[in-house]
Design an enzyme around this catalytic site. Structure first.
Site, short mmCIF file in Angstrom:
data_model
loop_
_atom_site.label_atom_id
_atom_site.label_comp_id
_atom_site.label_asym_id
_atom_site.label_seq_id
_atom_site.Cartn_x
_atom_site.Cartn_y
_atom_site.Cartn_z
N ALA A 20 0.84 -1.19 0.00
CA ALA A 20 0.00 0.00 0.00
C ALA A 20 0.88 1.24 0.00
O ALA A 20 1.86 1.32 0.75
CB ALA A 20 -0.90 -0.02 1.23
N CYS A 102 -2.40 -8.50 6.35
CA CYS A 102 -2.05 -7.18 6.87
C CYS A 102 -2.12 -7.17 8.40
O CYS A 102 -3.14 -7.51 8.99
CB CYS A 102 -2.99 -6.12 6.29
SG CYS A 102 -2.57 -4.48 6.88
N ASN A 205 7.03 -15.75 0.49
CA ASN A 205 7.29 -14.32 0.68
C ASN A 205 7.92 -14.08 2.05
O ASN A 205 7.60 -14.76 3.02
CB ASN A 205 5.94 -13.56 0.55
CG ASN A 205 6.03 -12.11 1.00
OD1 ASN A 205 5.32 -11.70 1.92
ND2 ASN A 205 6.88 -11.34 0.38
C1 LIG Z 1 4.89 -0.33 2.88
C2 LIG Z 1 4.27 -1.70 2.84
C3 LIG Z 1 2.96 -1.83 2.43
C4 LIG Z 1 2.37 -3.10 2.37
N1 LIG Z 1 1.10 -3.22 1.90
C5 LIG Z 1 0.56 -4.45 1.71
C6 LIG Z 1 -0.71 -4.60 1.07
O1 LIG Z 1 -1.35 -3.63 0.64
N2 LIG Z 1 -1.19 -5.87 0.94
C7 LIG Z 1 -0.49 -6.97 1.38
O2 LIG Z 1 -0.97 -8.10 1.22
N3 LIG Z 1 0.71 -6.84 1.96
C8 LIG Z 1 1.25 -5.62 2.12
N4 LIG Z 1 2.50 -5.51 2.66
C9 LIG Z 1 3.26 -6.72 2.99
C10 LIG Z 1 4.12 -7.18 1.81
O3 LIG Z 1 3.33 -7.53 0.70
C11 LIG Z 1 4.99 -8.39 2.19
O4 LIG Z 1 4.16 -9.46 2.52
C12 LIG Z 1 5.91 -8.10 3.37
O5 LIG Z 1 6.53 -6.84 3.25
C13 LIG Z 1 6.99 -9.20 3.49
O6 LIG Z 1 7.76 -9.27 2.32
P1 LIG Z 1 9.23 -8.59 2.23
O7 LIG Z 1 10.05 -9.14 3.36
O8 LIG Z 1 9.74 -8.99 0.87
O9 LIG Z 1 9.02 -7.12 2.37
C14 LIG Z 1 3.10 -4.25 2.76
C15 LIG Z 1 4.41 -4.09 3.20
C16 LIG Z 1 5.00 -2.85 3.23
C17 LIG Z 1 6.43 -2.73 3.68
#
Ligand SMILES: Cc1cc2nc3c(=O)[nH]c(=O)nc-3n(C[C@H](O)[C@H](O)[C@H](O)COP(=O)(O)O)c2cc1C
Length: 327
Positions: A20, A102, A205
């Site tokens: 987001a 989330c 993920n």
């Molecule tokens: C700024 C931000 C916004 C996020 N918004 C969403 C979202 O809208 N929907 C969602 O399913 N996950 C959201 N996430 C989670 C990410 O999709 C992901 O699952 C999480 O960051 C772990 O992956 P990573 O370690 O590669 O960042 C968000 C994460 C961050 C950092």
């Protein structure tokens, strides 16, 4: 390698995670151009009173030739979510993703997002409702969840089985519980178990930031793909770097000039997507992600952050790039 998501062929293993405030149409376009094989948009509220808000409508934009157009929904009510499914499809969505990951308090307090990992009865009702709509409209539905609510309640496998039975086409698992937020040690064992037991494609993920980790996680979990979130902030070219590194076996990094070109392209698309005052403000965070740590950036940081219009921001950015000899 590769799999079908309804009528869409997904050929590749590197996905951009929904974020987001980040994964809007311009950012998805750039990541896809740099080799992301799949990209999910920002989550949208499904409650009817929020559906037509300015924020939601701004998030429901796609870039030209985006395929598939993936819209993520957030909600706690099966009826509102089913309506939102139809509404998103009418607006152009080609795949619907449901958010059960989330961890934000304001989301969990209204029983949405990862709160559903502990509201199993409600979660199952929603999965069944969305699966039914998906079948009726022939639009694939996918799920993104965590490993569980907390260490004592890891139920991603159970939730995955319910999703599969309901007709979901893919499951992404973030390797943390809700209690683990974004900080706890990510674990891939649960993802491996889910991937080995479900027949639908599973995507891993959590904390995947380079080629070594991407290939290790694919191997360890047996997942069909990995999804990258935070590591792509200010690094949309990461997908290309990982792919090139895996292909050649030699660490590959984009040149500074290519990165500068990408930043300017991103900025142009961003300004085409939003009204100027919004674009100036919202592009600031991208600039900070892009440029923090770059030579000479600290001297221009405050000017860049304080620029109030597109002209000032653009001039400041171009002057900086030129002074450094990158343009
Ligand atoms: C700024 C931000 C916004 C996020 N918004 C969403 C979202 O809208 N929907 C969602 O399913 N996950 C959201 N996430 C989670 C990410 O999709 C992901 O699952 C999480 O960051 C772990 O992956 P990573 O370690 O590669 O960042 C968000 C994460 C961050 C950092």
């Amino acid at each position: 390698m590769g799999f079908n998501l309804g009528q869409y062929r997904i050929d590749g293993v590197l996905f951009l995670a929904p974020m987001a405030g980040v994964t809007d149409a311009p950012f998805r376009r750039l990541c896809r151009q740099f080799g992301a094989d799949y990209a999910v948009g920002e989550m949208l509220a499904s409650a009817p009173q929020l559906r037509n808000s300015r924020k939601t409508l701004a998030r429901l934009k796609f870039f030209d030739k985006e395929c598939p157009r993936v819209v993520q929904l957030l909600g706690a009510d099966p009826v509102a979510l089913s309506e939102a499914f139809h509404w998103a499809v009418e607006a152009g969505a080609e795949v619907i993703d449901f958010n059960m990951g989330c961890p934000a308090k304001k989301v969990c307090n209204v029983a949405c997002g990862s709160a559903l990992m502990r509201e199993e009865t409600q979660a199952r009702k929603i999965l069944e409702a969305l699966g039914e709509v998906s079948q009726k409209c022939a639009v694939p539905v996918t799920l993104k969840c965590r490993t569980g609510w907390d260490e004592a309640h890891k139920n991603a496998l159970q939730v995955g089985h319910w999703a599969e039975e309901a007709g979901f086409a893919m499951l992404t698992v973030h390797g943390r519980t809700r209690a683990g937020a974004f900080e706890s040690q990510v674990e891939y064992d649960t993802i491996a178990q889910v991937a080995s037991e479900l027949t639908i494609p599973v995507v891993a993920n959590g904390d995947i930031a380079d080629a070594n980790r991407a290939s290790a996680v694919l191997r360890y979990t047996g997942a069909q793909a990995v999804m990258i979130g935070r590591a792509a902030l200010g690094r949309p070219w990461l997908f290309k770097e990982i792919k090139e590194t895996l292909r050649s076996g030699v660490p590959f990094e984009l040149s500074r000039k290519e990165k500068v070109e990408a930043i300017l392209t991103h900025r142009q698309w961003h300004f085409e997507c939003y009204p100027e005052p919004v674009a100036v403000m919202t592009f600031r965070k991208h600039l900070l992600w892009y440029l923090t740590g770059w030579p000479g950036f600290e001297e221009v940081r405050s000017d860049l952050c304080q620029a109030l219009d597109a002209l000032m921001q653009g001039r400041c950015l171009l002057d900086y790039f030129k002074r450094q000899g990158w343009l």
